[in-house]
Design an enzyme around this catalytic site. Structure first.
Site, PDB file in Angstrom:
ATOM      1  N   MET A  26       5.312   3.937  -1.622  1.00  0.00           N
ATOM      2  CA  MET A  26       6.153   4.746  -0.740  1.00  0.00           C
ATOM      3  C   MET A  26       6.114   4.177   0.679  1.00  0.00           C
ATOM      4  O   MET A  26       6.458   4.858   1.648  1.00  0.00           O
ATOM      5  CB  MET A  26       5.705   6.215  -0.752  1.00  0.00           C
ATOM      6  N   HIS A  30      -1.018  -0.345   3.619  1.00  0.00           N
ATOM      7  CA  HIS A  30      -2.331  -0.680   4.175  1.00  0.00           C
ATOM      8  C   HIS A  30      -3.009  -1.651   3.211  1.00  0.00           C
ATOM      9  O   HIS A  30      -2.406  -2.044   2.185  1.00  0.00           O
ATOM     10  CB  HIS A  30      -3.168   0.589   4.404  1.00  0.00           C
ATOM     11  N   HIS A  33      -2.662  -1.172  -0.586  1.00  0.00           N
ATOM     12  CA  HIS A  33      -1.425  -1.618  -1.240  1.00  0.00           C
ATOM     13  C   HIS A  33      -1.418  -3.139  -1.409  1.00  0.00           C
ATOM     14  O   HIS A  33      -0.962  -3.662  -2.432  1.00  0.00           O
ATOM     15  CB  HIS A  33      -0.204  -1.233  -0.392  1.00  0.00           C
ATOM     16  N   SER A 188      -2.297   6.214   3.205  1.00  0.00           N
ATOM     17  CA  SER A 188      -1.290   6.297   4.266  1.00  0.00           C
ATOM     18  C   SER A 188      -1.512   7.553   5.109  1.00  0.00           C
ATOM     19  O   SER A 188      -1.232   7.562   6.310  1.00  0.00           O
ATOM     20  CB  SER A 188       0.107   6.332   3.662  1.00  0.00           C
TER      21      SER A 188
HETATM   22  O1  PAF Z   1       1.468   6.427  -5.354  1.00  0.00           O
HETATM   23  C1  PAF Z   1       2.572   6.398  -4.798  1.00  0.00           C
HETATM   24  O2  PAF Z   1       2.742   5.784  -3.754  1.00  0.00           O
HETATM   25  C2  PAF Z   1       3.749   7.141  -5.419  1.00  0.00           C
HETATM   26  O3  PAF Z   1       3.330   8.302  -6.053  1.00  0.00           O
HETATM   27  C3  PAF Z   1       4.568   6.266  -6.390  1.00  0.00           C
HETATM   28  C4  PAF Z   1       3.757   5.820  -7.584  1.00  0.00           C
HETATM   29  C5  PAF Z   1       5.089   5.037  -5.649  1.00  0.00           C
HETATM   30  C6  PAF Z   1       5.769   7.051  -6.911  1.00  0.00           C
HETATM   31  O4  PAF Z   1       6.594   7.487  -5.874  1.00  0.00           O
END
Ligand code: PAF
Length: 294
Positions: A26, A30, A33, A188
């Site tokens: 989303m 950071h 990810h 986040s």
């Molecule tokens: O973990 C997340 O960032 C969200 O839940 C995802 C898996 C991208 C789905 O919107």
């Protein structure tokens, strides 16, 4: 890095690859990810990330509108991490009409813990991930791989089972939680914390570890788990937290452990790594989650 905002253009580009490795996000990226991207890179023949703040997984009172959107910085970080393709659709691109077909995960897995406190959350997550998978893997010849962070342990489990039950040609991988030096799980939402709250925030992890330590230190599973969980919640709340849940569950299905399973995790037990302590709690206006496998 190629950036696509439209589904047909992304599909046309991905058609030349056999096995994408995909990291849905989303945004507001950071180090956690970026570790997912690093894990994804050797798995496929093209590394794809998505950025989409999915309205379907937010309750009306939650932080959909204020969720940090940092697109330029995210792109720079993804590119530096070796991501080759970014899909960043607008809301009308992904949901041109209201999304009336949705994926309903089983209540025994999805209506507990996070699902109890965020009703409909996993329906929103499963629906968007199912749709993203159709878009990213729809034209691949050999299926593909997707990587999710295990900080969101329940989400990872729900999505793994969704893929299995719908026989999707995707292998779901889990990435270990990335932590700050003091032990706080990267998220986040840590960006919402004031300096004082940031210093306090690691206490959620400490509480989970103390719960795990108490179970691991018990002999033969002789422990009143419910009382222990309540004491841990009370200690955290006394520091100014509002705890949604703090509990010990089985890693495999997130159900409470049996006495035998508790004994297996306790002192002299022979089954480490099968239980975890999970928690969600609010510090000021920030809701944090974490878990600790033991
Ligand atoms: O973990 C997340 O960032 C969200 O839940 C995802 C898996 C991208 C789905 O919107």
């Amino acid at each position: 890095m190629h950036i696509f905002h439209r589904i047909p253009e992304l599909r046309a580009h991905l058609a030349r690859f056999d096995r994408p490795a995909f990291v849905p996000t989303m945004g507001n990226l950071h180090a956690g990810h970026l570790a997912l991207v690093q894990q994804a890179r050797p798995l496929g023949d093209v590394t794809v990330a998505s950025i989409f703040v999915n309205r379907l997984q937010f309750l009306p009172h939650e932080d959909f509108d204020s969720y940090p959107r940092t697109f330029e910085a995210d792109c720079a970080q993804l590119e530096a991490a070796g991501c080759q393709v970014l899909f960043a659709p607008s809301e009308p691109e992904l949901y041109p009409q209201p999304q009336r077909y949705q994926v309903q995960p089983p209540p025994d897995l999805a209506d507990i813990l996070e699902g109890q406190f965020r009703p409909g959350f996993f329906t929103g997550v499963c629906t968007v991930v199912m749709k993203l998978f159709q878009i990213v893997f729809g034209q691949s010849k050999g299926g593909g791989h997707a990587v999710f962070g295990q900080k969101d342990y329940q989400q990872w489990l729900v999505l793994r089972q969704m893929v299995q039950q719908f026989a999707l040609p995707v292998t779901v991988h889990g990435a270990p939680t990335e932590r700050a030096p003091d032990g706080l799980a990267l998220s986040s939402r840590n960006a919402y914390l004031s300096a004082a709250e940031r210093a306090e925030a690691v206490q959620l992890n400490q509480a989970l570890r103390s719960l795990a330590d108490a179970v691991m230190g018990s002999v033969g599973g002789a422990i009143d788990l419910a009382a222990l969980e309540q004491q841990t919640v009370a200690r955290l709340n006394a520091r100014g937290w509002q705890t949604d849940y703090l509990t010990v569950r089985r890693c495999s299905d997130l159900q409470p452990p049996t006495a035998t399973e508790l004994a297996g995790a306790g002192a002299g037990g022979s089954h480490p790594g099968q239980l975890l302590a999970l928690g969600a709690a609010r510090l000021g206006r920030t809701r944090l989650i974490d878990n600790w496998v033991f």
